[in-house]
Design an enzyme around this catalytic site. Structure first.
Site, PDB file in Angstrom:
ATOM      1  CG  HIS A 289       1.981   3.303   2.938  1.00 25.23           C
ATOM      2  ND1 HIS A 289       3.172   3.998   3.166  1.00 25.23           N
ATOM      3  CD2 HIS A 289       1.353   3.278   4.254  1.00 25.23           C
ATOM      4  CE1 HIS A 289       2.980   4.254   4.577  1.00 25.23           C
ATOM      5  NE2 HIS A 289       2.039   3.926   4.982  1.00 25.23           N
TER       6      HIS A 289
ATOM      7  CD  GLU B 234       6.513  -1.475  -3.413  1.00 20.73           C
ATOM      8  OE1 GLU B 234       6.785  -0.236  -4.182  1.00 20.73           O
ATOM      9  OE2 GLU B 234       5.744  -2.293  -3.839  1.00 20.73           O
TER      10      GLU B 234
ATOM     11  CD  GLN C 246      -2.802   0.667  12.997  1.00 19.44           C
ATOM     12  OE1 GLN C 246      -2.400   1.640  13.581  1.00 19.44           O
ATOM     13  NE2 GLN C 246      -2.456   0.496  11.720  1.00 19.44           N
TER      14      GLN C 246
ATOM     15  CB  VAL D 285       6.793  -4.146   2.111  1.00 18.22           C
ATOM     16  CG1 VAL D 285       7.663  -4.223   0.805  1.00 18.22           C
ATOM     17  CG2 VAL D 285       5.403  -4.718   1.530  1.00 18.22           C
TER      18      VAL D 285
ATOM     19  CD  GLN E 258      -2.361   7.217  14.850  1.00 20.71           C
ATOM     20  OE1 GLN E 258      -3.478   7.203  14.371  1.00 20.71           O
ATOM     21  NE2 GLN E 258      -1.423   6.439  14.460  1.00 20.71           N
TER      22      GLN E 258
ATOM     23  CG  MET F 152      -1.010   8.124  10.167  1.00 17.76           C
ATOM     24  SD  MET F 152      -0.720   8.551  11.788  1.00 17.76           S
ATOM     25  CE  MET F 152       0.956   7.907  12.049  1.00 17.76           C
TER      26      MET F 152
ATOM     27  CB  SER G 236       6.495   6.804   7.467  1.00 19.07           C
ATOM     28  OG  SER G 236       5.574   6.325   6.739  1.00 19.07           O
TER      29      SER G 236
ATOM     30  CG  ASP H 218       1.952  -0.764  11.965  1.00 21.49           C
ATOM     31  OD1 ASP H 218       2.876  -0.396  12.714  1.00 21.49           O
ATOM     32  OD2 ASP H 218       1.731  -0.415  10.958  1.00 21.49           O
TER      33      ASP H 218
HETATM   34  O1  PAF Z   1      -0.881   2.765  10.768  1.00 12.71           O
HETATM   35  C1  PAF Z   1      -1.313   3.876  10.453  1.00 12.71           C
HETATM   36  O2  PAF Z   1      -0.671   4.749   9.613  1.00 12.71           O
HETATM   37  C2  PAF Z   1      -2.200   4.454  11.328  1.00 12.71           C
HETATM   38  O3  PAF Z   1      -2.149   4.144  12.565  1.00 12.71           O
HETATM   39  C3  PAF Z   1      -3.732   4.648  10.817  1.00 12.71           C
HETATM   40  C4  PAF Z   1      -4.251   3.265  10.728  1.00 12.71           C
HETATM   41  C5  PAF Z   1      -3.542   5.291   9.527  1.00 12.71           C
HETATM   42  C6  PAF Z   1      -4.474   5.380  11.746  1.00 12.71           C
HETATM   43  O4  PAF Z   1      -4.002   6.922  11.865  1.00 12.71           O
END
Ligand code: PAF
Length: 281
Positions: A39, A37, A155, A178, A63, A32, A188, A152
């Site tokens: 990501h 770091e 997720q 990380v 979401q 998103m 973020s 996450d």
């Molecule tokens: O983890 C995230 O940044 C979001 O939940 C994702 C997987 C990009 C879906 O919008």
């Protein structure tokens, strides 16, 4: 090398078809934006596993629940773009909300069991939104492999489950959480924290480490471990516990005794900022 920014899903699909027809593999990191770091480490992992690296940046409205931080979610596309360029990202899929969700959009992916736990309790629409957008992104980007962070954890479980249940031919790989040098898991949303809130934000990691130490010292009663973690977190200012749970890593159901693999997961609000973290026990 300038990075290819692709705003249209039809163009992304055409590019992916072309790559696949040439026998090239596609590694994918959905995000998103407001990259950190964590990501970037997922991008490096994806790059080591595929010929072409595609990253998406899309703040997915489905979401976010009413009253959540959709409007305030941090964004800095210029900076994200330059970070992606440095990491050697080949294509950046950057759609608008209307590109992703047409006016009569009405089809959602909803899992039956996994969202009944942890974050799904206080964010009831969250995993429906995640599962839906990730499935759409998979259909648009057509990756061979996709990478998700272990921070996450729920997720990640949801994505693995939907890939299995819907027979998607995509390899899901997870990348480790990380942390900042003080232990705070990168997110973020850390951008929302003030300097004075930082010690309170650190209690998530401290609670996890305390629990792991107690287990190493022979404590196995999940309830007692959770209560100590709650007390630690609440002893710091501006904290409110959403949940602290010790659960089965596959089903996410609570466990009573830590005598088998388990995960501790927690969500804590520090001021208005909701933070999550977890640790395998
Ligand atoms: O983890 C995230 O940044 C979001 O939940 C994702 C997987 C990009 C879906 O919008």
């Amino acid at each position: 090398m300038p990075i290819d920014i692709i705003p249209l899903k039809t163009e992304m699909q055409a590019r992916s078809n072309h790559l696949r027809n040439q026998g090239k593999t596609i590694g994918f990191v959905p995000t998103m934006g407001y990259l950190h770091e964590g990501h970037l480490s997922l991008m490096r992992l994806a790059k080591s596993m595929a010929d072409t690296l595609v990253v998406s940046i899309f703040v997915n409205p489905t979401q976010f629940g009413p009253g959540e931080d959709l409007g305030a979610y941090p964004r800095d596309f210029e900076r994200d773009q330059s970070l992606c360029r440095k990491e050697g990202v080949d294509m950046l899929f950057y759609p608008t909300a209307s590109q992703m969700y047409g006016p009569r959009f009405q089809t959602f992916i909803a899992l039956e069991q996994l969202p009944l736990h942890l974050c799904g309790i206080s964010r009831p629409a969250f995993f429906r939104g995640v599962a839906t957008v990730v499935t759409k992104l998979f259909n648009i980007v057509k990756p061979n492999t996709a990478i998700f962070g272990q921070k996450d954890y729920q997720q990640l479980r949801v994505i693995r489950q939907l890939v299995q249940d819907l027979d998607l031919d995509i390899q899901i790989t997870s990348g480790p959480t990380v942390r900042e040098s003080d232990g705070l898991a990168m997110s973020s949303r850390n951008a929302y924290l003030s300097a004075s809130q930082r010690p309170s934000a650190l209690t998530l990691y401290q609670a996890l480490c305390q629990t792991r130490n107690r287990i190493e010292n022979g404590l196995t009663d999940a309830n007692a471990l959770i209560q100590s973690a709650v007390s630690l977190v609440l002893s710091f200012p501006e904290t409110a516990v959403d949940y602290i749970a010790i659960c089965d890593p596959d089903t996410l159901e609570d466990i009573q005794t830590v005598d088998r693999p388990a995960i501790m997961a927690l969500a804590v609000k520090v001021g208005k900022t909701r933070l999550i973290d977890n640790m395998m026990l």
